[in-house]
Design an enzyme around this catalytic site. Structure first.
Site, mmCIF file in Angstrom:
data_model
loop_
_atom_site.group_PDB
_atom_site.id
_atom_site.type_symbol
_atom_site.label_atom_id
_atom_site.label_comp_id
_atom_site.label_asym_id
_atom_site.label_seq_id
_atom_site.Cartn_x
_atom_site.Cartn_y
_atom_site.Cartn_z
ATOM 1 N N ARG A 171 78.985 24.496 37.623
ATOM 2 C CA ARG A 171 77.853 25.180 38.271
ATOM 3 C C ARG A 171 78.237 26.577 38.729
ATOM 4 O O ARG A 171 77.383 27.465 38.840
ATOM 5 C CB ARG A 171 77.299 24.321 39.408
ATOM 6 C CG ARG A 171 76.625 23.055 38.886
ATOM 7 C CD ARG A 171 76.122 22.171 40.009
ATOM 8 N NE ARG A 171 77.166 21.529 40.753
ATOM 9 C CZ ARG A 171 77.647 20.311 40.514
ATOM 10 N NH1 ARG A 171 77.148 19.589 39.552
ATOM 11 N NH2 ARG A 171 78.623 19.804 41.243
ATOM 12 N N GLU A 226 89.409 12.936 45.155
ATOM 13 C CA GLU A 226 89.418 11.748 46.001
ATOM 14 C C GLU A 226 90.295 10.645 45.400
ATOM 15 O O GLU A 226 91.049 9.987 46.087
ATOM 16 C CB GLU A 226 87.980 11.262 46.174
ATOM 17 C CG GLU A 226 87.825 10.499 47.447
ATOM 18 C CD GLU A 226 86.362 10.216 47.699
ATOM 19 O OE1 GLU A 226 85.503 10.885 47.109
ATOM 20 O OE2 GLU A 226 86.112 9.291 48.493
HETATM 21 P P1 AMP Z 1 85.683 20.053 47.248
HETATM 22 O O1 AMP Z 1 86.861 20.307 46.351
HETATM 23 O O2 AMP Z 1 85.829 18.787 48.035
HETATM 24 O O3 AMP Z 1 85.359 21.241 48.125
HETATM 25 O O4 AMP Z 1 84.427 19.781 46.308
HETATM 26 C C1 AMP Z 1 83.749 20.853 45.749
HETATM 27 C C2 AMP Z 1 83.355 20.587 44.321
HETATM 28 O O5 AMP Z 1 82.804 19.282 44.153
HETATM 29 C C3 AMP Z 1 82.284 21.573 43.908
HETATM 30 O O6 AMP Z 1 82.563 21.998 42.574
HETATM 31 C C4 AMP Z 1 80.992 20.800 44.007
HETATM 32 O O7 AMP Z 1 80.137 21.113 42.944
HETATM 33 C C5 AMP Z 1 81.402 19.320 43.990
HETATM 34 N N1 AMP Z 1 80.824 18.540 45.126
HETATM 35 C C6 AMP Z 1 81.522 17.981 46.143
HETATM 36 N N2 AMP Z 1 80.722 17.322 46.995
HETATM 37 C C7 AMP Z 1 79.457 17.464 46.520
HETATM 38 C C8 AMP Z 1 78.159 17.035 46.971
HETATM 39 N N3 AMP Z 1 77.980 16.313 48.093
HETATM 40 N N4 AMP Z 1 77.074 17.403 46.231
HETATM 41 C C9 AMP Z 1 77.226 18.139 45.107
HETATM 42 N N5 AMP Z 1 78.419 18.578 44.636
HETATM 43 C C10 AMP Z 1 79.533 18.241 45.324
#
Ligand code: AMP
Length: 181
Positions: A64, A101
């Site tokens: 995205r 995760e």
């Molecule tokens: P993080 O590495 O935990 O900051 O996760 C960010 C990445 O995961 C981004 O590329 C987001 O598109 C996706 N992502 C994580 N959580 C969500 C969520 N609740 N809704 C949509 N996309 C998410």
């Protein structure tokens, strides 16, 4: 951004409970991207702070971040760099591992995508724990980029990602914040 625009942006983002697994509230920006005035507003607001800056490149995180980053790059007059999942880029790459995760993943960019000392903006749709963006920061800095800021449409502040990037001296700009996961 005025409060009516902010509210309109929030409303344009669809919330999908229990996707991709139970307990996750997925923030779906396809509804925002499909709405021309909201897509324009999001790109304008992501680009606005950088109107008078010399941006070398905008780097977007697959997938995205490509849509938003490409539009922001066009608007600020910069080139675009894709940061991709491993094995997708055809030329010589640099790679970084990062934790999800469950387990590890890796992302890559082309080694010759930037010149050392360039000012780079990093873009993705959403910051949650910040692990994905932190990995992208490491890749870019490893090639000598100066990261002007990391920019997101959505911040989930309770997950601490913005603090994690700020601890690396990366300024964080996000348009809307949602409580919870
Ligand atoms: P993080 O590495 O935990 O900051 O996760 C960010 C990445 O995961 C981004 O590329 C987001 O598109 C996706 N992502 C994580 N959580 C969500 C969520 N609740 N809704 C949509 N996309 C998410």
């Amino acid at each position: 951004m005025d409060s009516a625009d902010l509210q309109a942006l929030r409303t344009a983002i669809r919330c999908v409970p229990d996707y991709p697994k139970p307990g996750i509230l997925f923030r779906d920006i396809t509804t925002l991207l499909g709405n021309a005035p909201m897509f324009q507003l999001a790109v304008a607001e992501l680009s606005r702070p950088w109107a008078d800056r010399q941006i070398g490149h905008v780097a977007g995180i697959e997938a995205r971040g490509f849509i938003l980053g490409g539009a922001v790059a066009h608007r600020v007059g910069a080139g675009f760099i894709p940061i991709r999942k491993k094995g997708k880029l055809p030329h010589e790459t640099v790679r970084v591992a990062y934790s999800l995760e469950y387990g590890l993943d890796e992302m890559e960019m082309h080694r010759d995508a930037i010149e050392p000392g360039e000012q780079v903006l990093l873009i993705d749709d959403l910051i949650a724990t910040g692990g994905t963006a932190e990995a992208a920061v490491k890749l870019l800095r490893g090639l000598g980029a100066e990261i002007l800021a990391a920019c997101f449409v959505i911040d989930l502040p309770e997950l601490g990602g913005a603090r994690r990037l700020q601890a690396l001296d990366v300024p964080v700009h996000s348009l809307v914040a949602f409580q919870g996961q």
